[in-house]
Enzyme design. Structure first.
Site, PDB file in Angstrom:
ATOM      1  N   LYS A  33       0.840  -1.207   0.000  1.00 43.67           N
ATOM      2  CA  LYS A  33       0.000   0.000   0.000  1.00 43.67           C
ATOM      3  C   LYS A  33       0.872   1.253   0.000  1.00 43.67           C
ATOM      4  CE  LYS A  33      -0.338  -0.291   5.044  1.00 43.67           C
ATOM      5  NZ  LYS A  33      -1.153  -0.764   6.182  1.00 43.67           N
ATOM      6  N   TYR A 242      16.991  29.963   7.630  1.00 44.94           N
ATOM      7  CA  TYR A 242      15.820  30.689   8.133  1.00 44.94           C
ATOM      8  C   TYR A 242      15.917  30.929   9.639  1.00 44.94           C
ATOM      9  CZ  TYR A 242      13.108  30.227   3.819  1.00 44.94           C
ATOM     10  OH  TYR A 242      12.640  30.322   2.536  1.00 44.94           O
TER      11      TYR A 242
END
Ligand SMILES: *Cc1c(COP(=O)(O)O)cnc(C)c1O
Length: 345
Positions: A33, A242
């Site tokens: 899956k 950042y």
């Protein structure tokens, strides 16, 4: 190369399936899956079929279509979410086997695709998918009469062998299925490791195939190498990235790599993970950006072209521990930008 390179070790994948198959002592399926846990369902399913898997599980019918196209008509492709509204044509045309979860799904399946293969999913305490004991009692005779290929349930706590929920669910599964002449399945990777009482007729490993805990003996399957875009000198006292979250304590060399949180390198790893140049550690510094990482390569004697994030020595579970998550999430987060290679390493 301008994006990271995700190498899937097909040999290790097959070896992990064989190792779990040897432990299972019954038929061993393969759960593919979520695009084969993020590694590419078609390629992964083909490799596992070659290793010997004959039954495959996906979550949604749509995923089953990919697997059916990759494998051809013979292997069984089973769908955990069962027979959902709108999936009838796909289930019918592609010979998918839905694991029916409710009386509504049983009715839909029998009415729209009479005679078409199906399985039954029972809830033994996880309270997620499958029929509870009352619903099952109401429909068991009719459902069993129609010849399901499988009756299955799923364990909530199998990654913790000492958890009392395991024995409780095992007892409930026996109560709900003893005496019926239908193959039974309870164990995923964790359940296989709990021992033969949990194995029944078919096991359903996922994460262990892909090199993840709780299968401690698994070989690493995902290898991730990230290219260096540029290298700069940063003076002591300068900041990187950042929010200025990292300040150089010494004159440093900083490599900027082409991968970020959009590629599944979770932002929680900011300032908290090591990349590798062979056996030489290079700490990530500053924040993980969307597309870029900044790494301290001051102590490397050379200028690297790539650095490694996932390997046999730094596994998906190592990254998961650093990010406060599980190996499953690391794998299924790996984004679409990587160049994927399927290699026997
Ligand atoms: C995902 C899943 C599996 C595989 O579980 P792993 O822990 O990855 O081995 C098996 N059965 C069901 C119902 C699942 O949802």
């Amino acid at each position: 190369m301008s994006t990271g390179s995700l190498t899937v070790d097909i040999d290790a994948l097959a070896a992990n399936w064989r190792a779990l198959d040897a432990l299972s002592g019954s038929e061993t399926a393969a759960v593919v899956k979520a695009d084969g846990y993020g590694l590419g369902a078609a390629k992964v399913a083909r490799a596992l079929a070659k290793a010997g898997a004959r039954t495959f599980f996906v979550a949604a019918a749509q995923e089953g279509a990919t697997v059916r196209q990759a494998l051809g008509p013979d292997p069984q492709v089973c769908v955990f979410n069962g027979h959902m509204r709108g999936d009838t044509d796909m289930i019918g045309d592609l010979m998918l086997t839905p694991m029916l979860n409710t009386i509504g799904q049983v009715t839909r399946h029998f009415e729209s695709l009479p005679g078409h293969p199906f399985g039954i999913q029972l809830d033994t305490g996880m309270n997620r998918l499958g029929m509870e004991i009352g619903e099952w009692a109401a429909i068991a005779e009719v459902a069993i009469g129609a010849g399901p290929m499988l009756v299955m349930s799923h364990l909530a706590c199998a990654d913790d062998p000492d958890h009392p929920m395991n024995a409780q669910q095992l007892a409930q599964f026996h109560l709900m299925t003893d005496g019926i002449a239908v193959p039974r399945s309870l164990a995923a990777t964790g359940g296989i490791l709990l021992g033969p009482d949990y194995h029944f007729d078919i096991t359903r490993p996922g994460i262990g195939l892909y090199g993840g805990a709780p299968f401690a003996e698994a070989r690493a399957v995902a290898h991730l190498d990230l290219p260096v875009v540029q290298i700069r000198n940063v003076e002591a006292g300068e900041t990187v990235g950042y929010s200025n979250s990292w300040t150089a304590q010494r004159d440093s060399r900083i490599a900027t790599l082409a991968a970020g949180y959009a590629d599944g390198i979770l932002r929680a790893l900011s300032g908290n993970v090591t990349l590798w140049h062979g056996d030489q550690p290079c700490p990530l510094v500053g924040r993980v950006s969307m597309d870029l990482l900044t790494v301290d390569v001051t102590d490397l004697g050379e200028t690297p072209h790539t650095l490694s994030l996932l390997s046999a020595t730094q596994t998906v579970d190592d990254l998961a521990a650093l990010a406060g998550t599980i190996g499953y999430e690391i794998l299924t987060s790996l984004g679409p930008r990587y160049q994927r290679r399927y290699a026997e390493i």
